[in-house]
Scaffold this motif. Structure first.
Motif, PDB file in Angstrom:
ATOM      1  N   MET A   1      -8.991   0.464   0.069  1.00 27.56           N
ATOM      2  CA  MET A   1      -9.087   0.596  -1.361  1.00 27.56           C
ATOM      3  C   MET A   1      -7.724   0.407  -2.029  1.00 27.56           C
ATOM      4  N   GLN A   2      -6.649   0.773  -1.353  1.00 27.05           N
ATOM      5  CA  GLN A   2      -5.328   0.651  -1.951  1.00 27.05           C
ATOM      6  C   GLN A   2      -4.921  -0.810  -2.115  1.00 27.05           C
ATOM      7  N   LEU A   4      -6.916  -3.258  -2.985  1.00 26.59           N
ATOM      8  CA  LEU A   4      -7.820  -3.969  -3.882  1.00 26.59           C
ATOM      9  C   LEU A   4      -7.078  -4.727  -4.984  1.00 26.59           C
ATOM     10  N   GLY A  23      -5.467  -7.906  -3.726  1.00 26.53           N
ATOM     11  CA  GLY A  23      -6.381  -8.985  -3.383  1.00 26.53           C
ATOM     12  C   GLY A  23      -7.091  -9.588  -4.577  1.00 26.53           C
ATOM     13  N   VAL A  24      -7.382  -8.751  -5.567  1.00 29.28           N
ATOM     14  CA  VAL A  24      -8.171  -9.222  -6.702  1.00 29.28           C
ATOM     15  C   VAL A  24      -7.296  -9.835  -7.798  1.00 29.28           C
ATOM     16  N   SER A  31     -14.753  -5.618   8.239  1.00 38.44           N
ATOM     17  CA  SER A  31     -14.699  -4.191   7.922  1.00 38.44           C
ATOM     18  C   SER A  31     -15.417  -3.357   8.975  1.00 38.44           C
TER      19      SER A  31
END
Length: 81
Positions: free
Chosen positions: A1-2, A4, A7-8, A75
């Motif tokens: 989650m960190q 994200l 990457g986005v 994942s």
């Protein structure tokens, strides 16, 4: 989650929402071609401009689906049992 935003955010900047990919520098355009969000934006554009299903839309949807499956498989392999 960190990771994200890491990457986005790059995908969001080069996917073609702000600047058309044809007008981007060659290196940025090449990077955009391997990012899934580029194909999501292109598929949304195809859906908005055509009433029927086009070959480009199907190709983009399949590429997005392949990326989702790849991320899920990677994942799942990182989960501890």
């Amino acid at each position: 989650m960190q990771f994200l935003p890491a990457g986005v955010l790059p995908q969001f900047l080069v996917c073609g929402l702000f600047v058309p990919r044809d007008e981007m520098h060659g290196a940025l355009s090449a990077v955009a071609k391997v990012m899934p969000m580029t194909y999501a934006v292109q598929a949304a554009d195809e859906a908005a401009t055509h009433t029927g299903i086009t070959g480009l839309f199907v190709r983009d949807a399949l590429l997005i689906l392949a990326c989702v499956v790849l991320v899920l498989v990677v994942s799942a392999t990182t989960l501890k049992r």
